[in-house]
Write a protein that holds these residues in place. Sequence first.
Motif, PDB file in Angstrom:
ATOM      1  N   GLU A  41       0.808  -1.221   0.000  1.00 57.69           N
ATOM      2  CA  GLU A  41       0.000   0.000   0.000  1.00 57.69           C
ATOM      3  C   GLU A  41       0.841   1.271   0.000  1.00 57.69           C
ATOM      4  OE1 GLU A  41      -3.603   1.260  -0.641  1.00 57.69           O
ATOM      5  OE2 GLU A  41      -3.723  -0.590   0.534  1.00 57.69           O
ATOM      6  N   GLU A  42       1.973   1.240   0.696  1.00 59.90           N
ATOM      7  CA  GLU A  42       2.802   2.444   0.829  1.00 59.90           C
ATOM      8  C   GLU A  42       3.622   2.743  -0.422  1.00 59.90           C
ATOM      9  OE1 GLU A  42       2.743   4.446   3.326  1.00 59.90           O
ATOM     10  OE2 GLU A  42       2.503   3.396   5.237  1.00 59.90           O
ATOM     11  N   MET A  43       3.686   1.810  -1.370  1.00 58.69           N
ATOM     12  CA  MET A  43       4.638   1.937  -2.465  1.00 58.69           C
ATOM     13  C   MET A  43       4.025   2.499  -3.751  1.00 58.69           C
ATOM     14  SD  MET A  43       7.525   1.404  -1.300  1.00 58.69           S
ATOM     15  CE  MET A  43       8.439   1.388  -2.836  1.00 58.69           C
ATOM     16  N   LYS A  44       3.165   3.498  -3.627  1.00 58.04           N
ATOM     17  CA  LYS A  44       2.630   4.176  -4.811  1.00 58.04           C
ATOM     18  C   LYS A  44       3.495   5.397  -5.081  1.00 58.04           C
ATOM     19  CE  LYS A  44      -1.529   6.026  -6.948  1.00 58.04           C
ATOM     20  NZ  LYS A  44      -1.433   5.127  -8.108  1.00 58.04           N
ATOM     21  N   LYS A  82       7.586  -5.189   3.363  1.00 57.85           N
ATOM     22  CA  LYS A  82       7.785  -4.851   1.968  1.00 57.85           C
ATOM     23  C   LYS A  82       8.242  -3.412   1.753  1.00 57.85           C
ATOM     24  CE  LYS A  82       7.163  -8.728   0.027  1.00 57.85           C
ATOM     25  NZ  LYS A  82       8.354  -9.410  -0.499  1.00 57.85           N
ATOM     26  N   VAL A  83       8.411  -2.665   2.833  1.00 56.55           N
ATOM     27  CA  VAL A  83       8.950  -1.315   2.718  1.00 56.55           C
ATOM     28  C   VAL A  83      10.240  -1.195   3.526  1.00 56.55           C
ATOM     29  CG1 VAL A  83       8.527   1.140   3.134  1.00 56.55           C
ATOM     30  CG2 VAL A  83       6.663  -0.328   2.361  1.00 56.55           C
ATOM     31  N   LEU A  84      10.228  -1.765   4.713  1.00 58.61           N
ATOM     32  CA  LEU A  84      11.380  -1.641   5.604  1.00 58.61           C
ATOM     33  C   LEU A  84      12.449  -2.662   5.223  1.00 58.61           C
ATOM     34  CD1 LEU A  84      12.461  -0.060   7.934  1.00 58.61           C
ATOM     35  CD2 LEU A  84      11.160  -1.499   9.508  1.00 58.61           C
ATOM     36  N   PHE A  85      12.253  -3.917   5.559  1.00 58.58           N
ATOM     37  CA  PHE A  85      13.093  -5.030   5.105  1.00 58.58           C
ATOM     38  C   PHE A  85      12.385  -6.326   5.496  1.00 58.58           C
ATOM     39  CE2 PHE A  85      14.932  -3.090   8.952  1.00 58.58           C
ATOM     40  CZ  PHE A  85      14.751  -4.104   9.876  1.00 58.58           C
ATOM     41  N   PRO A  86      12.584  -7.411   4.744  1.00 59.38           N
ATOM     42  CA  PRO A  86      11.801  -8.634   4.971  1.00 59.38           C
ATOM     43  C   PRO A  86      12.046  -9.285   6.319  1.00 59.38           C
ATOM     44  CG  PRO A  86      13.528  -9.012   3.338  1.00 59.38           C
ATOM     45  CD  PRO A  86      13.480  -7.538   3.574  1.00 59.38           C
ATOM     46  N   GLY A  87      13.237  -9.043   6.911  1.00 59.57           N
ATOM     47  CA  GLY A  87      13.504  -9.608   8.224  1.00 59.57           C
ATOM     48  C   GLY A  87      12.673  -8.966   9.328  1.00 59.57           C
ATOM     49  N   ALA A  88      12.054  -7.828   9.039  1.00 53.89           N
ATOM     50  CA  ALA A  88      11.137  -7.201   9.996  1.00 53.89           C
ATOM     51  C   ALA A  88       9.795  -7.902   9.879  1.00 53.89           C
ATOM     52  CB  ALA A  88      10.988  -5.713   9.703  1.00 53.89           C
ATOM     53  N   ARG A  89       9.707  -9.070  10.479  1.00 60.39           N
ATOM     54  CA  ARG A  89       8.494  -9.868  10.351  1.00 60.39           C
ATOM     55  C   ARG A  89       7.406  -9.292  11.241  1.00 60.39           C
ATOM     56  NH1 ARG A  89       8.150 -11.061   6.181  1.00 60.39           N
ATOM     57  NH2 ARG A  89       6.459 -12.490   6.674  1.00 60.39           N
ATOM     58  N   VAL A  90       6.944  -8.105  10.886  1.00 60.89           N
ATOM     59  CA  VAL A  90       5.893  -7.438  11.643  1.00 60.89           C
ATOM     60  C   VAL A  90       4.855  -6.923  10.664  1.00 60.89           C
ATOM     61  CG1 VAL A  90       5.293  -5.530  13.172  1.00 60.89           C
ATOM     62  CG2 VAL A  90       7.421  -6.799  13.537  1.00 60.89           C
ATOM     63  N   HIS A 128      12.521   6.791   5.273  1.00 63.29           N
ATOM     64  CA  HIS A 128      12.875   5.598   4.509  1.00 63.29           C
ATOM     65  C   HIS A 128      11.896   5.384   3.354  1.00 63.29           C
ATOM     66  CE1 HIS A 128      14.485   1.657   3.650  1.00 63.29           C
ATOM     67  NE2 HIS A 128      13.294   1.112   3.792  1.00 63.29           N
ATOM     68  N   ILE A 129      10.613   5.608   3.592  1.00 60.57           N
ATOM     69  CA  ILE A 129       9.626   5.484   2.517  1.00 60.57           C
ATOM     70  C   ILE A 129       9.947   6.457   1.398  1.00 60.57           C
ATOM     71  CG2 ILE A 129       7.209   5.915   1.903  1.00 60.57           C
ATOM     72  CD1 ILE A 129       6.413   4.752   4.583  1.00 60.57           C
ATOM     73  N   GLY A 130      10.332   7.676   1.760  1.00 62.02           N
ATOM     74  CA  GLY A 130      10.711   8.655   0.744  1.00 62.02           C
ATOM     75  C   GLY A 130      11.874   8.163  -0.111  1.00 62.02           C
ATOM     76  N   ARG A 131      12.890   7.574   0.544  1.00 60.57           N
ATOM     77  CA  ARG A 131      14.036   7.039  -0.200  1.00 60.57           C
ATOM     78  C   ARG A 131      13.611   5.883  -1.101  1.00 60.57           C
ATOM     79  NH1 ARG A 131      16.715   7.969   4.807  1.00 60.57           N
ATOM     80  NH2 ARG A 131      16.357   5.799   5.446  1.00 60.57           N
ATOM     81  N   MET A 132      12.737   5.026  -0.584  1.00 61.13           N
ATOM     82  CA  MET A 132      12.259   3.891  -1.375  1.00 61.13           C
ATOM     83  C   MET A 132      11.467   4.363  -2.588  1.00 61.13           C
ATOM     84  SD  MET A 132      13.240   0.976   0.059  1.00 61.13           S
ATOM     85  CE  MET A 132      12.036  -0.319  -0.145  1.00 61.13           C
TER      86      MET A 132
END
Length: 494
Positions: A303-306, A332-340, A384-388
Amino acid sequence: MLLLTVDEQSLEPIYRQIVAQIRDKIAGRVLLPGERLPSTRRLADQLGIHRSTVATAYQELWALGFIDLSPGSRPRVRDRMQFATAADRGDKGLVDWQTVVSPASEAVWRTYRRLDPLGKESTPALINFASMNMDSRLFPLESFRACLDRAVKNHGDALLGYGARAGFPPLREYIARRLQSHGISVTADEILITNGSQQGIDLVFRMIAAPGKTVAIESPTYDYVLPLLRFYGLRPVEIPIRQGGMDLGALAAAIAQERPVLVYTMPTFQNPTGISTGQAHRERLLSLCEQHRIPILEDGFEEEMKYSGRVVLPIKSMDKRQLVIYCGTFSKVLFPGARVGWLAAEKECVERLVAIHRFSELAPSMILQAAIHEFCQSGHYDRHIGRMHRAYRKRMQTAVRALSRHIDPAWAEWTEPSGGFLIWLKLKPAPHPPPDWKTLLAAHGVEATTGGSFFYGETPDTYLRLSISPLNEEEITEGVRRLAAALRQAHHPD
């Protein structure tokens, strides 16, 4: 005579030295089953140590199963089973697991072997469009490390217990506030923290699972949903995806005929097609499900990746009748190891999901959740979202340009997505027998996911899903060039 030595200068306790030497002699067949060991007094005199030390060593050997002890008798080497070595075990054990496991478990295992072959690692020489892993070069390692340290410092031993059943309360409050920026009005009591969005989907399926029940799904759909449905005995009803999203006419017909208990949909950057539905489509879908009182599981994993076009709010934002279960994730925005991840739903629904969650996983990781809360509260997440967005906007533009430049329209067609990481290619029929696409692509140094795994039933068409999530612009350009070479060979093998 049993010859042993002890080193009084060693850091290893003397009784452990005795245990180790006797174990070695038994393993080496120097001491055979049935042989008697010296009495505690005799061995103590021989080694010049206290009798109680020998007694402790014998007690340890008895506890480990190496010797038998009987009152009034000398210790005797026990005839025991030997520890199995790798050579002893071989490749196949005694149990025929196929006859032990349930048919549903067997089906899931076979699907897993097909989707994730055991021991398979992507060859470095291949440019991997198949992986949905994030690009580790973009991970915010140092800032997250600092947030993890602050979380432990600020919350201390409170993070070391089981914690709240629904998840770290401050993080649930943060998610509730953040969802309000997406038009979703929920409270912290209506949020359940999950171990990634995959666990959230699993919990919902478990909540509704019963033999004979049906679930309406998009076709194609997220490939890891299909094995879960099979495992829980839920029957998928496939609803075709058109250019604008799920075919609502087909859904209405399926509701009348199949009476599904749930509609699973991914309205934003759908996996695998990358399609996002418009506001009107979302309103009609919600209205149709309201009419028949069918809950919707809305998967908002990207959702955040528009990063282009107008933002369309989630279906959950229009949900006045508490019909929608919204599923999101940081992975899917932070990193996959953040299983949250999280589920947002009516309070009673959340309570039911918490109960199911409780009996499969006693409690989630409070430390990780607290660290993510600190990361978000400190403003790192928004930055981080801005950088992504900046990085993946360029990467998606690069991918679309490369496809337009290198892929002949006679070979494949695709639609440019407005965000996310996926491009869905529909391959045109080749004038020759279809190749083994996995082998052909690998021969040209590229890897992609073939479309069959995203359909519950058979499909007459051939698709490839391209994921740009682990690749930079240079890798994407070269990967598309290699893909074009493979398609050229398929259509012009001579």
